[in-house]
Design a protein around this motif. Structure first.
Motif, PDB file in Angstrom:
ATOM      1  N   THR A   1      49.774   5.209 142.215  1.00 14.71           N
ATOM      2  CA  THR A   1      50.170   6.555 142.636  1.00 14.71           C
ATOM      3  C   THR A   1      49.607   6.769 144.026  1.00 14.71           C
ATOM      4  OG1 THR A   1      50.125   7.337 140.353  1.00 14.71           O
ATOM      5  CG2 THR A   1      50.103   9.021 142.071  1.00 14.71           C
ATOM      6  N   VAL A   2      50.423   7.333 144.907  1.00 14.13           N
ATOM      7  CA  VAL A   2      50.014   7.558 146.297  1.00 14.13           C
ATOM      8  C   VAL A   2      50.322   8.987 146.707  1.00 14.13           C
ATOM      9  CG1 VAL A   2      50.372   5.125 146.951  1.00 14.13           C
ATOM     10  CG2 VAL A   2      52.225   6.788 147.276  1.00 14.13           C
ATOM     11  N   VAL A   3      49.733   9.385 147.821  1.00 10.77           N
ATOM     12  CA  VAL A   3      50.050  10.666 148.451  1.00 10.77           C
ATOM     13  C   VAL A   3      50.358  10.412 149.923  1.00 10.77           C
ATOM     14  CG1 VAL A   3      48.782  12.167 146.876  1.00 10.77           C
ATOM     15  CG2 VAL A   3      47.586  11.139 148.807  1.00 10.77           C
ATOM     16  N   ALA A   4      51.263  11.203 150.456  1.00 16.55           N
ATOM     17  CA  ALA A   4      51.523  11.243 151.895  1.00 16.55           C
ATOM     18  C   ALA A   4      50.753  12.441 152.415  1.00 16.55           C
ATOM     19  CB  ALA A   4      53.016  11.396 152.173  1.00 16.55           C
ATOM     20  N   VAL A   5      49.907  12.217 153.401  1.00 16.02           N
ATOM     21  CA  VAL A   5      49.046  13.287 153.895  1.00 16.02           C
ATOM     22  C   VAL A   5      49.181  13.455 155.408  1.00 16.02           C
ATOM     23  CG1 VAL A   5      47.364  13.065 152.024  1.00 16.02           C
ATOM     24  CG2 VAL A   5      47.058  11.732 154.110  1.00 16.02           C
ATOM     25  N   ASP A   6      48.944  14.677 155.827  1.00 13.12           N
ATOM     26  CA  ASP A   6      48.782  15.016 157.234  1.00 13.12           C
ATOM     27  C   ASP A   6      47.403  15.658 157.305  1.00 13.12           C
ATOM     28  OD1 ASP A   6      48.925  15.725 159.875  1.00 13.12           O
ATOM     29  OD2 ASP A   6      50.491  17.241 159.606  1.00 13.12           O
ATOM     30  N   GLY A   7      46.424  14.897 157.782  1.00  9.54           N
ATOM     31  CA  GLY A   7      45.041  15.360 157.707  1.00  9.54           C
ATOM     32  C   GLY A   7      44.630  15.411 156.255  1.00  9.54           C
ATOM     33  N   GLU A   8      44.241  16.599 155.794  1.00  9.65           N
ATOM     34  CA  GLU A   8      43.846  16.779 154.390  1.00  9.65           C
ATOM     35  C   GLU A   8      44.977  17.330 153.528  1.00  9.65           C
ATOM     36  OE1 GLU A   8      40.832  15.842 153.132  1.00  9.65           O
ATOM     37  OE2 GLU A   8      40.563  14.979 155.131  1.00  9.65           O
ATOM     38  N   ARG A   9      46.088  17.698 154.160  1.00  7.84           N
ATOM     39  CA  ARG A   9      47.196  18.323 153.425  1.00  7.84           C
ATOM     40  C   ARG A   9      48.102  17.262 152.797  1.00  7.84           C
ATOM     41  NH1 ARG A   9      52.475  21.327 155.402  1.00  7.84           N
ATOM     42  NH2 ARG A   9      53.133  22.123 153.377  1.00  7.84           N
ATOM     43  N   VAL A  10      48.346  17.398 151.499  1.00  5.17           N
ATOM     44  CA  VAL A  10      49.270  16.512 150.792  1.00  5.17           C
ATOM     45  C   VAL A  10      50.694  17.026 151.014  1.00  5.17           C
ATOM     46  CG1 VAL A  10      50.004  15.648 148.544  1.00  5.17           C
ATOM     47  CG2 VAL A  10      47.555  15.847 149.057  1.00  5.17           C
ATOM     48  N   LEU A  11      51.531  16.151 151.562  1.00  3.23           N
ATOM     49  CA  LEU A  11      52.917  16.491 151.857  1.00  3.23           C
ATOM     50  C   LEU A  11      53.877  16.034 150.766  1.00  3.23           C
ATOM     51  CD1 LEU A  11      52.935  15.269 155.570  1.00  3.23           C
ATOM     52  CD2 LEU A  11      52.396  17.571 154.723  1.00  3.23           C
ATOM     53  N   GLY A  12      53.465  14.998 150.052  1.00  2.00           N
ATOM     54  CA  GLY A  12      54.314  14.440 149.010  1.00  2.00           C
ATOM     55  C   GLY A  12      53.551  13.400 148.231  1.00  2.00           C
ATOM     56  N   THR A  13      54.168  12.903 147.169  1.00  2.00           N
ATOM     57  CA  THR A  13      53.512  11.940 146.298  1.00  2.00           C
ATOM     58  C   THR A  13      54.554  10.998 145.702  1.00  2.00           C
ATOM     59  OG1 THR A  13      52.054  11.717 144.365  1.00  2.00           O
ATOM     60  CG2 THR A  13      53.611  13.558 144.340  1.00  2.00           C
ATOM     61  N   ALA A  14      54.083   9.821 145.322  1.00  2.00           N
ATOM     62  CA  ALA A  14      54.959   8.840 144.673  1.00  2.00           C
ATOM     63  C   ALA A  14      54.177   8.111 143.607  1.00  2.00           C
ATOM     64  CB  ALA A  14      55.494   7.841 145.695  1.00  2.00           C
ATOM     65  N   LYS A  15      54.906   7.660 142.607  1.00  2.00           N
ATOM     66  CA  LYS A  15      54.300   6.801 141.586  1.00  2.00           C
ATOM     67  C   LYS A  15      55.217   5.602 141.428  1.00  2.00           C
ATOM     68  CE  LYS A  15      56.102   8.324 137.193  1.00  2.00           C
ATOM     69  NZ  LYS A  15      55.550   8.161 135.883  1.00  2.00           N
TER      70      LYS A  15
END
Length: 161
Positions: free
Chosen positions: A51-65
């Protein structure tokens, strides 16, 4: 934007994304009444999945599994799912997550990636997956109850590596 492995403290930002997507009932076959605990158990993949997250700094923009689509004789095919924060859709987050999942699956030695239930009316996802090399290999007519469109088809999409 960067993509990194999910860590526990990301859940406070990942759950609102999942909650918004499943409550809308437009793109995922998840129970719209799913709790945060149930969603965690469904979304967070145990190894060898990821499972991953796409981040901009500390903000999570999206996720995938991502992980193995089916056990046993089907274990050579991977699968993945993606969710993007409503405020960041259309900015390439989904594309980046899809490319990351494809890269991971290739590195793991899978023979291909299969998406089991892509809602036919989710044009942005269908177009994204086609751009990334997937094809619709079948559609189950009327298998998804969309809140405004009624029953629409669910695509099975596949990419062979």
């Amino acid at each position: 934007m960067r993509i990194r492995e999910f860590v526990g403290q990301d859940w406070s930002q990942v759950w609102p994304i999942i909650e918004e997507v499943i409550r809308a009932q437009e793109t995922f076959t998840y129970d719209p009444e799913m709790t945060a605990d149930a969603a965690y158990g469904t979304w967070i993949e145990a190894p060898p999945g990821r499972t991953v997250v796409a981040v901009d700094g500390e903000r999570v923009l999206g996720t995938a599994k991502m992980g193995t689509n089916r056990p046993g004789p089907g274990a050579h095919v991977s699968t993945a799912s993606f969710m993007v924060d409503a405020d960041t859709r259309g900015r390439g987050v989904g594309t980046a997550l899809c490319r990351d999942a494809l890269s991971w699956a290739r590195r793991q030695g899978y023979a291909g990636m299969q998406f089991n239930a892509v809602v036919q009316s989710n044009r942005s996802a269908v177009e994204l997956y086609r751009r990334e090399g997937f094809e619709v290999v079948g559609t189950v007519p009327g298998a998804f109850g969309h809140p405004t469109l009624g029953r629409v088809g669910l695509h099975v999409m596949y990419q062979e590596f």
